[in-house]
Design a protein around this motif. Structure first.
Motif, PDB file in Angstrom:
ATOM      1  N   THR A   1      32.734  38.055  18.890  1.00  0.00           N
ATOM      2  CA  THR A   1      32.071  36.935  19.606  1.00  0.00           C
ATOM      3  C   THR A   1      33.295  36.285  20.683  1.00  0.00           C
ATOM      4  OG1 THR A   1      30.071  36.809  18.297  1.00  0.00           O
ATOM      5  CG2 THR A   1      30.786  34.976  19.730  1.00  0.00           C
ATOM      6  N   THR A   2      34.404  36.118  20.083  1.00  0.00           N
ATOM      7  CA  THR A   2      35.222  35.594  20.792  1.00  0.00           C
ATOM      8  C   THR A   2      35.723  36.353  21.995  1.00  0.00           C
ATOM      9  OG1 THR A   2      36.060  34.486  18.757  1.00  0.00           O
ATOM     10  CG2 THR A   2      37.673  34.535  20.917  1.00  0.00           C
ATOM     11  N   THR A   3      35.842  37.948  21.765  1.00  0.00           N
ATOM     12  CA  THR A   3      36.246  38.720  22.600  1.00  0.00           C
ATOM     13  C   THR A   3      35.313  38.832  23.971  1.00  0.00           C
ATOM     14  OG1 THR A   3      37.241  40.113  21.098  1.00  0.00           O
ATOM     15  CG2 THR A   3      36.624  41.133  23.077  1.00  0.00           C
ATOM     16  N   ILE A   4      33.836  38.767  23.295  1.00  0.00           N
ATOM     17  CA  ILE A   4      32.814  39.042  24.246  1.00  0.00           C
ATOM     18  C   ILE A   4      32.787  37.581  25.196  1.00  0.00           C
ATOM     19  CG2 ILE A   4      29.998  38.435  24.340  1.00  0.00           C
ATOM     20  CD1 ILE A   4      30.027  40.422  22.061  1.00  0.00           C
ATOM     21  N   ARG A   5      32.988  36.484  24.787  1.00  0.00           N
ATOM     22  CA  ARG A   5      33.038  35.157  25.576  1.00  0.00           C
ATOM     23  C   ARG A   5      34.128  35.496  26.505  1.00  0.00           C
ATOM     24  NH1 ARG A   5      29.951  31.082  23.419  1.00  0.00           N
ATOM     25  NH2 ARG A   5      31.330  29.295  24.255  1.00  0.00           N
ATOM     26  N   MET A   6      35.273  35.918  26.184  1.00  0.00           N
ATOM     27  CA  MET A   6      36.300  35.917  27.169  1.00  0.00           C
ATOM     28  C   MET A   6      36.002  37.128  27.972  1.00  0.00           C
ATOM     29  SD  MET A   6      39.925  35.921  25.131  1.00  0.00           S
ATOM     30  CE  MET A   6      39.747  37.115  23.847  1.00  0.00           C
TER      31      MET A   6
ATOM     32  N   PRO B   1      41.499  33.385  27.968  1.00  0.00           N
ATOM     33  CA  PRO B   1      42.279  33.992  27.124  1.00  0.00           C
ATOM     34  C   PRO B   1      43.786  33.454  27.134  1.00  0.00           C
ATOM     35  CG  PRO B   1      41.405  35.779  28.743  1.00  0.00           C
ATOM     36  CD  PRO B   1      41.044  34.198  29.019  1.00  0.00           C
ATOM     37  N   THR B   2      44.470  33.633  25.954  1.00  0.00           N
ATOM     38  CA  THR B   2      45.717  32.958  25.686  1.00  0.00           C
ATOM     39  C   THR B   2      46.586  33.779  26.510  1.00  0.00           C
ATOM     40  OG1 THR B   2      44.946  32.068  23.287  1.00  0.00           O
ATOM     41  CG2 THR B   2      47.342  32.198  24.016  1.00  0.00           C
ATOM     42  N   SER B   3      46.476  34.983  26.395  1.00  0.00           N
ATOM     43  CA  SER B   3      47.351  36.100  27.191  1.00  0.00           C
ATOM     44  C   SER B   3      46.532  37.348  27.190  1.00  0.00           C
ATOM     45  CB  SER B   3      48.616  36.495  26.423  1.00  0.00           C
ATOM     46  OG  SER B   3      48.371  36.892  25.013  1.00  0.00           O
ATOM     47  N   GLY B   4      46.949  38.336  27.985  1.00  0.00           N
ATOM     48  CA  GLY B   4      46.316  39.600  28.305  1.00  0.00           C
ATOM     49  C   GLY B   4      45.522  39.766  29.210  1.00  0.00           C
ATOM     50  N   GLU B   5      44.799  40.651  29.702  1.00  0.00           N
ATOM     51  CA  GLU B   5      43.985  40.850  31.019  1.00  0.00           C
ATOM     52  C   GLU B   5      42.667  41.544  30.501  1.00  0.00           C
ATOM     53  OE1 GLU B   5      46.457  41.627  34.830  1.00  0.00           O
ATOM     54  OE2 GLU B   5      46.996  42.849  33.375  1.00  0.00           O
TER      55      GLU B   5
ATOM     56  N   VAL C   1      36.048  43.445  34.193  1.00  0.00           N
ATOM     57  CA  VAL C   1      34.556  43.680  33.828  1.00  0.00           C
ATOM     58  C   VAL C   1      33.782  44.087  35.260  1.00  0.00           C
ATOM     59  CG1 VAL C   1      32.278  42.556  33.129  1.00  0.00           C
ATOM     60  CG2 VAL C   1      34.392  41.939  31.784  1.00  0.00           C
ATOM     61  N   LEU C   2      33.428  45.243  35.272  1.00  0.00           N
ATOM     62  CA  LEU C   2      32.871  45.980  36.213  1.00  0.00           C
ATOM     63  C   LEU C   2      33.803  45.932  37.506  1.00  0.00           C
ATOM     64  CD1 LEU C   2      29.096  44.662  36.125  1.00  0.00           C
ATOM     65  CD2 LEU C   2      30.165  46.781  35.682  1.00  0.00           C
ATOM     66  N   GLY C   3      35.161  46.116  37.354  1.00  0.00           N
ATOM     67  CA  GLY C   3      36.178  45.986  38.388  1.00  0.00           C
ATOM     68  C   GLY C   3      36.660  44.648  38.784  1.00  0.00           C
ATOM     69  N   GLY C   4      36.159  43.382  38.129  1.00  0.00           N
ATOM     70  CA  GLY C   4      36.643  42.114  38.549  1.00  0.00           C
ATOM     71  C   GLY C   4      37.580  41.575  37.249  1.00  0.00           C
ATOM     72  N   ALA C   5      38.594  40.958  37.599  1.00  0.00           N
ATOM     73  CA  ALA C   5      39.419  40.215  36.659  1.00  0.00           C
ATOM     74  C   ALA C   5      38.689  39.124  36.195  1.00  0.00           C
ATOM     75  CB  ALA C   5      40.935  40.077  37.142  1.00  0.00           C
ATOM     76  N   MET C   6      38.594  38.756  34.896  1.00  0.00           N
ATOM     77  CA  MET C   6      37.694  37.672  34.409  1.00  0.00           C
ATOM     78  C   MET C   6      38.600  36.501  33.832  1.00  0.00           C
ATOM     79  SD  MET C   6      34.708  38.132  35.023  1.00  0.00           S
ATOM     80  CE  MET C   6      33.801  37.094  34.012  1.00  0.00           C
ATOM     81  N   PRO C   7      38.499  35.292  33.631  1.00  0.00           N
ATOM     82  CA  PRO C   7      37.352  34.795  34.455  1.00  0.00           C
ATOM     83  C   PRO C   7      37.497  34.397  36.241  1.00  0.00           C
ATOM     84  CG  PRO C   7      38.778  33.071  33.497  1.00  0.00           C
ATOM     85  CD  PRO C   7      39.462  34.461  33.165  1.00  0.00           C
ATOM     86  N   ARG C   8      38.401  34.881  36.691  1.00  0.00           N
ATOM     87  CA  ARG C   8      38.587  34.416  38.329  1.00  0.00           C
ATOM     88  C   ARG C   8      37.573  35.386  38.965  1.00  0.00           C
ATOM     89  NH1 ARG C   8      43.085  36.499  38.408  1.00  0.00           N
ATOM     90  NH2 ARG C   8      42.770  38.527  39.559  1.00  0.00           N
TER      91      ARG C   8
ATOM     92  N   ALA D   1      31.455  36.802  41.220  1.00  0.00           N
ATOM     93  CA  ALA D   1      31.132  38.080  41.739  1.00  0.00           C
ATOM     94  C   ALA D   1      30.395  38.979  40.529  1.00  0.00           C
ATOM     95  CB  ALA D   1      32.100  38.654  42.615  1.00  0.00           C
ATOM     96  N   VAL D   2      31.098  39.107  39.459  1.00  0.00           N
ATOM     97  CA  VAL D   2      30.895  39.835  38.565  1.00  0.00           C
ATOM     98  C   VAL D   2      29.502  39.517  37.723  1.00  0.00           C
ATOM     99  CG1 VAL D   2      31.560  40.891  36.239  1.00  0.00           C
ATOM    100  CG2 VAL D   2      33.080  40.679  38.276  1.00  0.00           C
ATOM    101  N   LEU D   3      29.251  38.263  37.535  1.00  0.00           N
ATOM    102  CA  LEU D   3      28.469  37.953  36.386  1.00  0.00           C
ATOM    103  C   LEU D   3      26.893  38.083  36.835  1.00  0.00           C
ATOM    104  CD1 LEU D   3      29.557  34.638  34.495  1.00  0.00           C
ATOM    105  CD2 LEU D   3      29.729  37.013  33.990  1.00  0.00           C
ATOM    106  N   PRO D   4      26.545  38.251  38.137  1.00  0.00           N
ATOM    107  CA  PRO D   4      25.014  38.524  38.452  1.00  0.00           C
ATOM    108  C   PRO D   4      24.722  40.053  38.179  1.00  0.00           C
ATOM    109  CG  PRO D   4      26.223  37.048  40.097  1.00  0.00           C
ATOM    110  CD  PRO D   4      27.168  37.261  39.219  1.00  0.00           C
ATOM    111  N   ARG D   5      25.665  40.873  37.873  1.00  0.00           N
ATOM    112  CA  ARG D   5      25.396  42.177  37.485  1.00  0.00           C
ATOM    113  C   ARG D   5      25.576  42.564  36.269  1.00  0.00           C
ATOM    114  NH1 ARG D   5      30.364  45.052  40.541  1.00  0.00           N
ATOM    115  NH2 ARG D   5      29.119  47.009  39.713  1.00  0.00           N
TER     116      ARG D   5
END
Length: 347
Positions: A62-67, A74-78, A81-88, A92-96
């Motif tokens: 669930t923590t992974t999904i929330r990230m 995230p504390t670190s890493g990248e 999702v659908l080509g977009g860096a999250m959460p930045r 653009a991404v979440l409507p899809r």
């Protein structure tokens, strides 16, 4: 592949760099208490897959999904999702993306339909002219049409879960992320959710579905990833994972008589490309006491040979064949072998 996840096109826009709807590199979440909930995972969900994200409660799913959804930093890493860096890129991404994360939360004094009305109204990318039809279709799809006018506070746990699924389906989605979607459902409801997941995949959506109930996911997933204690232990195509990572080569099980064991071993060694002098090491033999009369089973990995090649080769070598089949570990077997822990396989 480069050491960093984020690859960019000629306009400098981040891209997945491959046909994946979700891709992470070194994704990590540490809480202030010092607990490492997610420990440097490299998750990859292929486009069009039904990805079973498996692990016991508390494993970090669930923590992974929330990230992935931009709900937790995230504390670190990248993560892409659908080509977009999250959460930045969340706007653009979440409507899809349609999502059901943990327990769905709705206004208790509003009806199921009115709760969906409110959700759809705040989605700036949704067409208000089609809202009524889309809400009706979503309620129908999850079996809540008859209860649409009932206050949410009077819903059972299973009905609440269904309404959460309806919210995720208010519009066509490229990706569905479902966290424990069968929670609270009776056996019939669980079967309906499995059928719904299959339909969504057939309609072209990719589905990431997490669960600690492995038997449910085992029936629908094309790919799996197994989490334990914050680590991603294994992932890949379901059949490859359950074959121990072998891209080819089924384990074939021959039932014969003990007098025919040597001949069966030689045939299986030849099919597997093993030196005949090592035939005794190429296949294991166990008594088949339930059959009696000296019956045994001979088990070997075929390598590049096909199962359809086995029976003719045995018959040609005058090996008596009482039975033939394949031996492939279940997902439960894989999990227990990887972690040494049990797994909830049924309700």
């Amino acid at each position: 592949m480069s050491s960093t996840l984020t690859e960019r096109d000629h306009d400098g826009v981040p891209t997945t760099g491959g046909d994946a709807v979700v891709r992470t590199r070194g994704l990590t979440k540490k809480f202030r208490s010092g607990q490492v909930a997610v420990d440097g995972i490299d998750l990859e969900v292929p486009r069009g897959a039904v990805y079973g994200f498996l692990g016991p409660n508390g494993s970090g799913k669930t923590t992974t999904i929330r990230m992935l959804l931009g709900l937790v930093q995230p504390t670190s890493g990248e993560a892409l999702v659908l080509g977009g860096a999250m959460p930045r890129s969340a706007v653009a991404v979440l409507p899809r993306v349609g999502a059901l994360v943990e327990g769905p939360a709705f206004q208790p004094y509003l009806t199921g339909r009115r709760n969906l009305d409110r959700l759809d109204a705040v989605d700036m990318t949704a067409d208000p002219r089609t809202s009524k039809a889309r809400i009706g279709a979503a309620l129908e799809r999850v079996g809540l049409s008859a209860a649409a006018a009932k206050p949410y506070r009077n819903y059972s746990l299973g009905m609440k879960q269904r309404l959460g699924l309806a919210a995720a389906l208010l519009r066509p989605r490229d990706l569905l992320i479902l966290d424990e979607p069968t929670n609270g459902l009776d056996p019939q409801g669980t079967r309906e959710v499995r059928h719904l997941i299959r339909e969504l995949a057939e309609d072209g959506a990719s589905v990431l579905v997490s669960s600690h109930l492995l038997a449910e996911i085992d029936q629908v997933c094309t790919h799996v990833g197994v989490m334990s204690r914050g680590k991603l232990l294994v992932q890949g195509e379901r059949d490859v994972v359950t074959s121990g990572g072998r891209q080819s080569g089924e384990r074939v099980v021959i039932t014969t008589l003990r007098d025919h064991v040597d001949g069966a071993r030689r045939v299986l060694a030849r099919l597997a490309g093993v030196d005949p002098s090592s035939a005794s090491e190429a296949a294991s033999v166990e008594d088949a006491d339930h059959l009696g009369d000296g019956a045994v089973t001979v088990t070997a990995t075929l390598g590049g040979a096909s199962l359809s090649d086995v029976a003719p080769a045995l018959v040609a070598a005058d090996v008596l064949v009482l039975g033939i089949g394949t031996d492939r570990p279940s997902l439960e077997d894989v999990f227990v072998e990887l972690t040494g822990e049990g797994f909830d396989v049924a309700r």
